[in-house]
Scaffold this motif. Structure first.
Motif, short mmCIF file in Angstrom:
data_model
loop_
_atom_site.label_atom_id
_atom_site.label_comp_id
_atom_site.label_asym_id
_atom_site.label_seq_id
_atom_site.Cartn_x
_atom_site.Cartn_y
_atom_site.Cartn_z
N GLU A 78 8.39 -109.68 -15.29
CA GLU A 78 9.00 -110.86 -14.68
C GLU A 78 7.91 -111.72 -14.06
N ASP B 180 10.13 -116.15 -12.21
CA ASP B 180 10.92 -116.33 -10.99
C ASP B 180 10.04 -116.08 -9.76
N LYS C 186 10.96 -113.05 -7.42
CA LYS C 186 10.67 -111.77 -8.06
C LYS C 186 9.16 -111.51 -8.12
#
Length: 158
Positions: free
Chosen positions: A97, A100, A103
């Motif tokens: 990830e 984002d 995150k």
């Protein structure tokens, strides 16, 4: 003459410290690459803020990677340099990830937790061995990282 003799440390202590430093090096290397990935791929409203913060972070990480490798060499051992070795030794995993912001910041905080734990373990080992050089290095890293944890948590509103 062995480096351990020249710097006044026992060979067995140098070996143990160098092995633990190689684990730390592996974790830093994956932490660095994850942060580069976040820097390259971040999207959203906080792009301009996080893009710069991630760059600042990975610039600091790459310096620490070099310092850790040089400390391993100072102790008379060879730093690992293969990513395959890093993947085997590291508790930090490759991040999937990287778009984002929240995150990414959470991943950074988890990575800091991991490296601080390793550095605290090194503090115990180096104190017992009388290795002030590695001890001071780890202590300095921890001081800096504790402040960064506070700042990244503040970003998340915690």
């Amino acid at each position: 003459m062995k480096n351990s003799n020249l710097i006044g440390l026992k060979e067995a202590d140098c070996k143990k410290i160098a092995e633990k430093l190689n684990v730390l090096l592996a974790n830093y290397s994956i932490f660095y690459q994850n942060t580069r990935g976040a820097h390259w791929n971040i999207k959203g409203n906080d792009f301009f803020t996080l893009h710069l913060k991630f760059e600042e972070l990975y610039d600091g990480l790459v310096l620490k990677i070099d310092e850790i490798a040089e400390r391993i060499l100072t102790l008379g051992y060879t730093p690992h340099h293969n990513f395959s070795d890093y993947q085997k030794l590291s508790a930090i995993q490759e991040s999937k990830e990287v778009n984002d912001g929240n995150k990414c910041v959470l991943n950074i905080l988890d990575s800091f937790k991991t490296v601080i734990e390793l550095q605290r373990e090194l503090l115990e080992i180096t104190e017992a061995a009388g290795d002030e050089g590695t001890n001071a290095q780890m202590s300095g890293y921890i001081t800096e990282q504790e402040k960064l944890i506070w700042m990244y948590n503040a970003y998340l509103g915690k």
